[in-house]
Scaffold this motif. Structure first.
Motif, short mmCIF file in Angstrom:
data_model
loop_
_atom_site.label_atom_id
_atom_site.label_comp_id
_atom_site.label_asym_id
_atom_site.label_seq_id
_atom_site.Cartn_x
_atom_site.Cartn_y
_atom_site.Cartn_z
N ILE A 384 27.87 61.87 48.76
CA ILE A 384 28.32 62.53 47.54
C ILE A 384 29.60 61.90 47.01
O ILE A 384 29.75 61.65 45.81
CB ILE A 384 28.52 64.04 47.79
N TRP A 385 30.54 61.62 47.94
CA TRP A 385 31.81 61.02 47.54
C TRP A 385 31.59 59.64 46.91
O TRP A 385 32.19 59.33 45.87
CB TRP A 385 32.74 60.92 48.73
N MET A 386 30.76 58.83 47.53
CA MET A 386 30.51 57.48 47.02
C MET A 386 29.82 57.52 45.67
O MET A 386 30.04 56.65 44.81
CB MET A 386 29.67 56.69 48.03
N ASN A 387 28.96 58.49 45.46
CA ASN A 387 28.27 58.62 44.16
C ASN A 387 29.20 59.09 43.06
O ASN A 387 28.94 58.84 41.87
CB ASN A 387 27.09 59.59 44.29
N LEU A 388 30.29 59.77 43.46
CA LEU A 388 31.25 60.24 42.45
C LEU A 388 32.20 59.13 42.02
O LEU A 388 32.81 59.23 40.95
CB LEU A 388 32.06 61.41 43.02
N LEU A 389 32.35 58.10 42.85
CA LEU A 389 33.28 57.02 42.53
C LEU A 389 32.71 56.11 41.42
O LEU A 389 31.51 55.90 41.34
CB LEU A 389 33.56 56.18 43.78
#
Length: 389
Positions: A384-389
């Motif tokens: 989720i974090w990587m997709n938000l970046l």
């Protein structure tokens, strides 16, 4: 003597079964690798792990031990305790004093919780059904500082930083610890009820949440003494993981890796029969959605952490060197390594120390689900974090 549970017949079915299992195991390895190659690989792998992995881990444990001792000596842990204790009841259904167990085991290892749990001044904050769950909450954070520091210190072949994955792994370990403790409390409530206190009528004149002991001397001498004592505890911890790393890690590597790049066995370190890789391939339809491992070989790390987290993190440098794992894997390794942290090898003794031997099976079952929850959480938080970046 006949009534002593620790006394058995010199020759029994147990010995014969063990002999058969050992014989089948080594026959299997020798049939694939060859007798000479198998023994050469066994010895070479253990030697390389000792020189290049164990001493690296020991360096981290010495520094982490010194750092943790200074934090304790000058009250920084007490400040963290005051700030975080308000989270214990809503998250874990445990008294605020339990945060001392979290901090202590994070800075050292699983059994450190037993030292606290045997202290009447500490136990008086708990109800009887809550005390056995200290095994689960302590194990979930065992060697946390060492594991986190080790993961951050790793070098990625592509220059990737592992600071964020390691921190996400810590979040995953917290989630896993909540799952483990909540399940364990479900079992202990049935066993003890919810009314009885762990200690009745103890002396309440000393409040460990408001006061702390310090060393004698001025600030300089206390600093030096805490650094040296903490570093010494790090040496002891580093030495204690040598058997786990050399024995468990060597066997896991031999069951995970394949032959040399030429396809032949040469007897060098880190060759193997690829059994775990084969099994991971068959179970990939389950493992990949749960943990998102970059390769089949990655499954060897959480498997090893069941018995020894020191041995488990010893597998990571080689996996990174061969570009078989990445940031997501580091997050999952950190979460499952911290949460499980060799619980199969420590839970029995810890529950016995708490005089709750009959609940050992329940503690292991609870922690198994907790570790799985930790790994799954770390994987999806990272994604989720990587997709938000």
């Amino acid at each position: 003597m006949e009534n002593n549970a620790n006394i058995k017949k010199a020759i029994s079915v147990e010995g014969l079964v063990s002999l058969i299992i050992i014989g089948v195991f080594f026959t299997y390895l020798c049939s694939i690798m060859g007798v000479v190659n198998m023994f050469n690989t066994l010895i070479s792998t253990a030697h390389d792990l000792l020189i290049n992995t164990v001493f690296f881990i020991m360096g981290i444990t010495v520094l982490a031990g010194a750092f943790g001792s200074v934090l304790s000596e000058f009250g920084i842990i007490s400040i963290l305790n005051r700030l975080l204790s308000c989270l214990m009841k809503p998250l874990y259904k445990m008294p605020g004093a339990a945060i001392l167990g979290v901090v202590t085991t994070y800075l050292s290892d699983n059994p450190a919780i037993i030292t606290l749990a045997n202290d009447k001044g500490f136990k008086r904050y708990f109800k009887k059904y809550q005390l056995p769950a200290l095994t689960n909450i302590g194990t979930a954070f065992g060697m946390g500082l060492v594991v986190t520091s080790f993961m951050i210190a790793q070098q990625s072949p592509i220059g990737e930083s592992f600071v964020l994955p390691a921190l996400i792994g810590n979040i995953g370990a917290v989630i896993g610890s909540v799952v483990s403790v909540r399940i364990m409390l479900y079992f202990t409530k049935k066993e003890f009820g919810i009314d009885d206190m762990a200690v009745e009528g103890c002396d309440k004149s000393f409040n460990i949440l408001k006061y702390r002991e310090v060393r004698e001397g001025n600030i300089g001498s206390r600093l030096l003494e805490s650094l040296l004592e903490g570093g010494k505890s790090g040496v002891d911890l580093g030495l204690s993981i040598i058997p786990g790393v050399l024995i468990i890690c060597t066997l896991v590597m031999m069951l995970t890796n394949g032959p040399s790049v030429t396809g032949a066995y040469t007897g060098v370190a880190y060759e193997g029969v690829g059994l775990f890789t084969f099994l991971a391939d068959k179970l990939n339809f389950i493992l990949h959605p749960m943990f998102g491992f970059s390769s089949y070989e990655a499954v060897s790390v959480p498997i090893t952490s069941l018995g020894s987290v020191g041995a488990a993190i010893g597998l990571v440098p080689k996996l990174l060197k061969e570009n078989l794992v990445g940031g997501n894997d580091i997050a999952v390794f950190t979460a499952m390594g911290m949460c499980w942290s060799g619980y199969l090898s420590t839970h029995v003794a810890m529950m016995d120390s708490l005089k709750c031997r009959n609940l050992t099976g329940k503690a292991i079952i609870s922690h198994t689900f907790g570790g799985l929850a930790a790994g799954i959480s770390a994987h999806w938080i990272y994604e989720i974090w990587m997709n938000l970046l």
